[in-house]
Design a protein around this motif. Structure first.
Motif, short mmCIF file in Angstrom:
data_model
loop_
_atom_site.label_atom_id
_atom_site.label_comp_id
_atom_site.label_asym_id
_atom_site.label_seq_id
_atom_site.Cartn_x
_atom_site.Cartn_y
_atom_site.Cartn_z
N SER A 190 9.10 -8.00 18.22
CA SER A 190 8.27 -6.95 18.80
C SER A 190 6.82 -7.36 18.77
O SER A 190 6.36 -8.08 17.90
CB SER A 190 8.44 -5.63 18.04
N ARG A 191 6.07 -6.87 19.77
CA ARG A 191 4.68 -7.24 19.86
C ARG A 191 3.88 -6.71 18.68
O ARG A 191 2.92 -7.31 18.25
CB ARG A 191 4.10 -6.66 21.14
N ARG A 192 4.26 -5.55 18.19
CA ARG A 192 3.49 -5.00 17.08
C ARG A 192 3.68 -5.84 15.83
O ARG A 192 2.75 -6.00 15.04
CB ARG A 192 3.91 -3.55 16.81
N SER A 193 4.88 -6.37 15.64
CA SER A 193 5.08 -7.21 14.45
C SER A 193 4.24 -8.47 14.55
O SER A 193 3.75 -8.99 13.55
CB SER A 193 6.56 -7.57 14.28
N ILE A 194 4.06 -8.99 15.76
CA ILE A 194 3.19 -10.15 15.96
C ILE A 194 1.76 -9.80 15.60
O ILE A 194 1.05 -10.54 14.92
CB ILE A 194 3.28 -10.65 17.41
N LEU A 195 1.31 -8.62 16.05
CA LEU A 195 -0.04 -8.17 15.75
C LEU A 195 -0.21 -7.97 14.25
O LEU A 195 -1.21 -8.38 13.66
CB LEU A 195 -0.34 -6.86 16.49
N PHE A 196 0.77 -7.34 13.62
CA PHE A 196 0.71 -7.10 12.18
C PHE A 196 0.58 -8.42 11.43
O PHE A 196 -0.26 -8.57 10.54
CB PHE A 196 1.99 -6.37 11.74
N THR A 197 1.40 -9.39 11.82
CA THR A 197 1.35 -10.70 11.18
C THR A 197 -0.01 -11.37 11.39
O THR A 197 -0.57 -11.98 10.48
CB THR A 197 2.46 -11.61 11.72
N ALA A 198 -0.54 -11.23 12.60
CA ALA A 198 -1.83 -11.85 12.89
C ALA A 198 -2.94 -11.23 12.05
O ALA A 198 -3.81 -11.92 11.54
CB ALA A 198 -2.16 -11.68 14.38
N ILE A 199 -2.89 -9.92 11.88
CA ILE A 199 -3.92 -9.25 11.09
C ILE A 199 -3.84 -9.68 9.63
O ILE A 199 -4.84 -9.98 8.99
CB ILE A 199 -3.78 -7.72 11.21
N GLU A 236 5.89 -9.54 4.64
CA GLU A 236 7.32 -9.88 4.54
C GLU A 236 8.18 -8.63 4.73
O GLU A 236 9.22 -8.68 5.40
CB GLU A 236 7.61 -10.54 3.20
N ALA A 237 7.77 -7.52 4.13
CA ALA A 237 8.54 -6.28 4.28
C ALA A 237 8.53 -5.82 5.74
O ALA A 237 9.57 -5.39 6.27
CB ALA A 237 7.95 -5.19 3.38
N ALA A 276 6.65 -1.88 2.98
CA ALA A 276 5.38 -2.31 3.56
C ALA A 276 4.29 -1.28 3.29
O ALA A 276 3.17 -1.63 2.90
CB ALA A 276 5.54 -2.53 5.06
N VAL A 277 4.61 -0.01 3.47
CA VAL A 277 3.62 1.05 3.22
C VAL A 277 3.25 1.12 1.75
O VAL A 277 2.07 1.31 1.41
CB VAL A 277 4.16 2.41 3.71
N GLU A 278 4.22 0.93 0.86
CA GLU A 278 3.91 0.95 -0.58
C GLU A 278 2.92 -0.14 -0.94
O GLU A 278 1.97 0.08 -1.71
CB GLU A 278 5.19 0.80 -1.38
N ALA A 279 3.14 -1.35 -0.40
CA ALA A 279 2.20 -2.44 -0.68
C ALA A 279 0.83 -2.14 -0.07
O ALA A 279 -0.21 -2.41 -0.68
CB ALA A 279 2.76 -3.75 -0.12
N LEU A 280 0.84 -1.57 1.12
CA LEU A 280 -0.43 -1.26 1.77
C LEU A 280 -1.15 -0.12 1.07
O LEU A 280 -2.39 -0.08 1.06
CB LEU A 280 -0.18 -0.92 3.25
N ASN A 281 -0.42 0.82 0.49
CA ASN A 281 -1.07 1.87 -0.29
C ASN A 281 -1.88 1.26 -1.44
O ASN A 281 -3.01 1.68 -1.71
CB ASN A 281 -0.02 2.83 -0.87
N ARG A 282 -1.31 0.26 -2.09
CA ARG A 282 -2.01 -0.39 -3.20
C ARG A 282 -3.21 -1.20 -2.68
O ARG A 282 -4.26 -1.26 -3.34
CB ARG A 282 -1.04 -1.30 -3.96
N LEU A 283 -3.04 -1.79 -1.51
CA LEU A 283 -4.16 -2.52 -0.91
C LEU A 283 -5.30 -1.60 -0.54
O LEU A 283 -6.48 -1.90 -0.79
CB LEU A 283 -3.68 -3.27 0.34
N VAL A 284 -4.96 -0.45 0.05
CA VAL A 284 -6.00 0.51 0.43
C VAL A 284 -6.71 1.04 -0.82
O VAL A 284 -7.93 1.27 -0.80
CB VAL A 284 -5.40 1.66 1.26
N ALA A 285 -5.96 1.20 -1.90
CA ALA A 285 -6.58 1.64 -3.15
C ALA A 285 -7.60 0.61 -3.66
O ALA A 285 -8.63 0.97 -4.23
CB ALA A 285 -5.51 1.89 -4.22
N LEU A 286 -7.30 -0.67 -3.41
CA LEU A 286 -8.24 -1.73 -3.81
C LEU A 286 -9.48 -1.77 -2.92
O LEU A 286 -10.57 -2.10 -3.36
CB LEU A 286 -7.54 -3.09 -3.76
N ASP A 287 -9.30 -1.42 -1.65
CA ASP A 287 -10.41 -1.48 -0.70
C ASP A 287 -10.29 -0.33 0.29
O ASP A 287 -9.85 -0.50 1.43
CB ASP A 287 -10.39 -2.82 0.04
#
Length: 402
Positions: free
Chosen positions: A57-66, A106-107, A116-127
């Motif tokens: 999917s195109r969104r997964s490509i964008l996610f990976t690129a980001i 990877e998730a 993926a959201v759980e990991a991103l929640n921790r990332l957002v908490a960091l920044d």
């Protein structure tokens, strides 16, 4: 011979992940010249049977690129990190962020959007002031069908982008256009067609203002909004513009994977346009366009099913049966999902007149026992659980959009 149909999942994100615009990629905006797009005279790319395949999917490509932006220079550090090290005092905030981004990426690639959201929640908490992280989490929410949460993240992301751009003022940038298009997709998930249309319009206006080409995925998605609002003519115009944009991008982009996405996108946008023509009452024109697409893209179960409906409505029952049987027995995605009215109306988004015609055709088959002959006579009907061919090309593509 079994034909494998190219499909994808929901999508609507724009290239240019970091404010750079490359005209050689699928572009975002500045409305293309819709030259040579006359009714019934469409030029669909000819796809060899073996070219159909399921692509990322195109969104997964964008996610990976980001995610790769922050990780590109840290491969060695990433492989050395572990959950134990992450919890230790030796791990720096930077190390922790890189590790969590890898987990999120990877998730996401495994379609485990909760992780993926759980990991991103921790990332957002960091920044918490990082627009990039909020956009990533919003995309994961969209694919996890948590649309309200996605809208909130996109809202926060826009506020941060605007604040950093010029003292809190709305500044037109391609980043802003991309985020608006992402929020529009989330609003579509909530059924807020008016809000989604507003965001798609704004994204396209920004890109046009900045001299960028319109993204054909966005044009197709805007067409979906018009169709959901019953604005059939406007929907058809956007689908044709989208198809033209995919064709132009195909000529410029010869990378194998992206080329296949452009081909699938063009076929799907033309298919949507043909369906709109039937809803507008031009049955002869719609049938001609569907036949043209089916000849050049023989793996399109969508157009085979549509032709079955159209031909039955025109009194050509034998020809209708032939098209239906081809979709059921010769194309991997098969015809099963086309018997699901809810899927056809709300996921694939066929217009009402086409849904009614297909249902009338299927009712006749049930009454005459044709279903038993097609499905019980040794012909295998391949399908994918109803996940293929939503009305947005895989971004998929959403394609297509789920």
């Amino acid at each position: 011979m079994m034909i494998t149909q190219g499909t994808g999942s929901s999508v609507v994100h724009i290239n240019n992940h970091h404010g750079r615009h490359a005209r050689s990629t699928t572009s975002l905006y500045a409305l293309p010249q819709a030259k040579n797009i006359e009714k019934h005279e469409i030029s669909v790319p000819i796809l060899p049977l073996e070219s159909y395949h399921t692509h990322q999917s195109r969104r997964s490509i964008l996610f990976t690129a980001i995610t790769s932006v922050a990780m590109a220079t840290a491969t060695t550090a990433l492989t050395a990190l572990s959950p134990a090290l992450l919890a230790s005092a030796d791990a720096s905030i930077t190390d922790a962020a890189m590790y969590l981004e890898r987990i999120a990426a990877e998730a996401y690639s495994k379609r485990d959007f909760t992780e993926a959201v759980e990991a991103l929640n921790r990332l957002v908490a960091l920044d918490p002031t990082s627009p990039r992280l909020l956009e990533m989490r919003a995309m994961a929410h969209v694919d996890g069908k948590k649309f309200s949460e996605a809208v909130k993240d996109f809202d926060d992301c826009l506020r941060l982008v605007d604040t950093s751009a010029d003292n809190g003022k709305n500044v037109d940038t391609l980043d802003r256009a991309r985020i608006l298009s992402g929020r529009a997709l989330a609003l579509e998930g909530l059924g807020d067609w008016v809000g989604a249309l507003k965001d798609y319009d704004a994204a396209l206006r920004i890109a046009q203002k900045l001299g960028a080409d319109p993204d054909p995925y966005i044009l197709n998605s805007r067409g979906n909004c018009h169709a959901s609002l019953g604005e059939w003519k406007a929907a058809r115009e956007d689908y044709l513009l989208s198809a033209n944009g995919f064709q132009s991008a195909r000529r410029e982009d010869r990378v194998a994977g992206r080329l296949q996405q452009r081909l699938d996108g063009a076929v799907f946008a033309f298919s949507n346009a043909a369906l709109m023509l039937a809803q507008l009452g031009d049955d002869d024109g719609a049938t001609k366009e569907m036949q043209s697409i089916a000849r050049r893209a023989p793996g399109s179960a969508d157009m085979r099913a549509a032709l079955a409906a159209q031909l039955y409505n025109a009194g050509q029952e034998g020809e209708a049966e032939s098209e239906w049987n081809f979709a059921c027995s010769n194309i991997t995605v098969g015809c099963t999902k086309y018997q699901d009215v809810e899927w056809l109306s709300t996921i694939r988004r066929w217009p009402p007149v086409m849904v009614e015609r297909l249902q009338a055709f299927l009712k006749l088959r049930r009454n005459t026992g044709s279903d038993a002959r097609s499905f019980g006579g040794g012909i295998e009907c391949h399908h994918d659980g109803g996940k293929s061919e939503p009305s947005t090309p895989s971004r998929r593509y959403s394609g297509f959009s789920e």
